[in-house]
Structure formats: structure tokens, C-alpha cells
Scaffold this active site. Structure first.
Site, PDB file in Angstrom:
ATOM      1  CB  CYS A  11      -1.051  -0.003   1.115  1.00 17.89           C
ATOM      2  SG  CYS A  11      -0.524   0.180   2.848  1.00 17.89           S
ATOM      3  CB  CYS A  85       0.242   1.616  -4.035  1.00 20.18           C
ATOM      4  SG  CYS A  85       0.471  -0.070  -4.757  1.00 20.18           S
ATOM      5  CB  CYS A  89       2.903  -1.990  -7.854  1.00 21.17           C
ATOM      6  SG  CYS A  89       1.940  -1.749  -6.356  1.00 21.17           S
TER       7      CYS A  89
END
Length: 134
Positions: A11, A85, A89
């Protein structure tokens, strides 16, 4: 891939949702799954309300520290679970990715964090069932 599946929870701040998820998976999988967590912009400490919510169910995450998300961590994981997020990523072919839509516990009181904690537990339970057949 090692003999144990590896799960990485990500996160933004690695202070709430991902720490609770890592705590649940560590607790419920009993060492059968390697657990990691990280954040795209880690906070300086784990959210104290998340710590308290987990303590209520007998899981101690007070020793955890938010960690920065690295390409190596993603590459070394079999399953990458993101929580808000977005595109921060890195994506690698052949990895399993899931995005769990969960409210962010940041700035919330314990009454608001408990249902997030409980939803994470349910999702982690399903994940264990998929990763550890039988």
C-alpha cells in the site's frame, strides 16, 4: 520459486492495510507462506490504530516498520497484492497480481478500522485457501 509461496502486500504508506494483511497472513498461515509488505511512499511508523485493531484479535504488529517497495521484492514474490497504490507497483510477467479495494485506515478511529481489519482477514483466508490446497 521456493517451496513456500511468497506474498507481498503493498500500500502507499505500508503503515495500515498492508501491515494488517501481513499480520493476518503470518498468523493464519502458520509459516507455510512467506510474507512481505512494503509501501510506495512508506510512513515513518505503523499506524497506531492499526496496531491497536490487530492487538484486539491477538496479533502483535508493534515490531513492524514500514519498508520501501523495491523491484527486487516484487520480483521475489509469487503473489503481489496492492491496496490503493495504483500504478506505483512494478509489474512483472508471470506474477499474480490482485488489487484489494479497501478503505485506508489512515486518520480513522478504531471503530472505522475494525471492519477494514475484518475484511482483510476474510480476504487473507481466501488467499490461503488458493495458495495452500488441501
Amino acid at each position: 520459486m521456493s517451496d513456500k509461496p511468497t506474498v507481498l502486500f503493498v500500500c502507499v504508506h505500508n503503515a495500515g492495510r498492508s501491515q494488517m494483511a501481513a499480520g493476518w497472513l503470518t498468523h493464519l498461515a502458520g509459516g507455510a507462506i512467506e510474507v512481505r509488505s512494503a509501501g510506495s511512499a512508506p510512513a515513518d511508523q505503523v499506524n497506531p490504530v492499526a496496531v491497536e485493531a490487530m492487538r484486539e484479535v491477538g496479533i502483535d504488529i508493534t515490531g513492524e516498520q514500514p519498508k520501501v517497495l523495491t523491484v527486487d521484492a516484487v520480483e521475489a514474490s509469487d503473489v503481489v497484492i496492492t491496496m490503493g497504490c495504483g500504478d506505483a507497483c512494478p509489474i512483472f510477467p508471470g506474477k499474480r497480481y490482485e488489487d484489494w479495494k479497501l478503505d485506508d485506515p489512515a486518520g480513522q478511529g478504531i471503530e472505522s478500522v475494525r471492519p477494514i481489519r475484518d475484511e482483510i482477514k476474510d480476504r487473507v483466508g481466501k488467499l490461503i485457501g488458493e495458495l495452500l490446497p488441501g
